[in-house]
Design an enzyme around this catalytic site. Structure first.
Site, short mmCIF file in Angstrom:
data_model
loop_
_atom_site.label_atom_id
_atom_site.label_comp_id
_atom_site.label_asym_id
_atom_site.label_seq_id
_atom_site.Cartn_x
_atom_site.Cartn_y
_atom_site.Cartn_z
CG ASP A 261 26.83 112.13 -32.28
OD1 ASP A 261 27.96 111.93 -32.76
OD2 ASP A 261 25.79 111.60 -32.73
CB SER B 183 24.77 106.51 -37.58
OG SER B 183 25.83 107.28 -38.11
CG HIS C 151 27.70 108.50 -33.62
ND1 HIS C 151 26.76 109.37 -34.14
CD2 HIS C 151 27.83 107.51 -34.55
CE1 HIS C 151 26.35 108.94 -35.33
NE2 HIS C 151 26.99 107.82 -35.59
#
Length: 332
Positions: free
Chosen positions: A271, A185, A308
């Site tokens: 995601d 991320s 994610h």
């Protein structure tokens, strides 16, 4: 969030022209030159833990503006030989936590430096590095100082990330010519930024990277962190041009274009936080502008039904095996 509206074939060809300021290289060259003027290691002290198989140190190094940045340095206990190193960057709203929270890389036999995120801890994890530089902008890290690239929070955080690589090379027991960077991320976006600013990394491992194709990302998702930029602009409508200009200096696609190290990417096709096409934007541009005749090795792993969180443990296993294969020829 459903699958990306782009097919797999379309994702593999998705290579948008991301706005890049004319002085991009000069901006970062000058920024890093100023940071390099400060003494690097501020403090290194052993950190008592209950982990018998690992040794940890509490490290403080000088980041952007000479500010003290905290990190954990961890390595297998009792190993006297120098080891290849992994610098890890953590996600948005997280800090370095406690030294026993992230053990994959030292348990795998690497020297491991886990960098704290200045000013961000408290949402998802603990940290103890402040960000003392105030500037006009919004209430969340992604909007701190966003009206000017010189005052933007990510100018400071990316500089810290580069200095973390320099810091681990200055620590004992590290093979300085075999340093890799890894992150998920926001950490994945920082890893890509470092890949474009440090030309002698051994490898880059990035999963669900933030900071990629940022203008398109703000248009695709309402979730934080990108949604926080949209909410800022919903109030400060007159700031739009300044915001896009600032973001163009930290877009990871521009850094990826300059990268030279082998890279492994991972992305969940569902995601909702970091839209998968934006990771492909960085992947498809990776190494395109580094000036070398042979492009760096790169691979992408797509998890069709994951968000994610990506491939989680399955992807970590792939990371371990891939990094071992990249480093093994150098050891031989």
């Amino acid at each position: 969030m459903p699958h990306s509206t782009l097919t797999v074939d379309e994702l593999q060809r998705y290579a948008p022209e991301v706005a890049e300021p004319d002085d991009f290289d000069e901006f970062w060259r000058d920024t890093l030159a100023v940071a390099a003027a400060a003494p690097l290691l501020v403090d290194v002290r052993p950190e008592p833990t209950d982990l018998r198989l690992l040794d940890s140190w509490d490290v403080t190094f000088a980041g952007f503006g000479g500010d003290p940045v905290r990190a954990w340095y961890t390595r297998p206990a009792g190993v006297r030989e120098s080891l290849p190193a992994v610098v890890e960057y953590v996600g948005y709203g997280r800090g370095r936590g406690l030294p026993h929270e992230r053990l994959t890389w030292p348990v795998a036999g690497y020297a491991h430096l886990l960098m704290d995120n200045r000013g961000q801890a408290g949402q998802h994890g603990a940290g103890d590095t402040p960000d003392p530089h105030g500037a006009p902008g919004g209430p969340s890290p992604v909007t701190w100082g966003v009206l000017d690239p010189r005052t933007y929070h990510y100018r400071r955080l990316i500089t810290d990330a580069v200095r973390a690589v320099e810091a681990i090379r200055a620590l004992p027991g590290v093979e300085g010519d075999r340093v890799s960077v890894v992150g998920n991320s926001q950490g994945g976006g920082l890893a890509l930024a470092v890949a474009g600013l440090v030309d002698d990394l051994s490898a880059v491992l990035t999963t669900a990277p933030f900071l990629c194709d940022m203008r398109r990302s703000v248009a695709l998702t309402d979730l934080a962190p990108y949604g926080e930029i949209a909410r800022y602009l919903a109030v400060h409508r007159e700031a739009e041009e300044a915001v896009w200009r600032t973001l163009s200096y930290v877009d990871a696609v521009s850094f990826a274009r300059r990268a030279t190290a082998p890279a492994q990417f991972g992305v969940g096709r569902r995601d909702p936080v970091c839209p998968p096409r934006t990771a492909f934007a960085a992947y498809n541009h990776y190494g395109a502008a580094n000036g070398r005749p042979v492009p760096p090795e790169r691979e992408m792993h797509v998890y069709p039904f994951n968000g994610h969180e990506g491939g989680e443990a399955v992807h970590v296993r792939r990371q371990l095996r891939w990094l071992g294969s990249v480093l093994q020829p150098a050891r031989a």
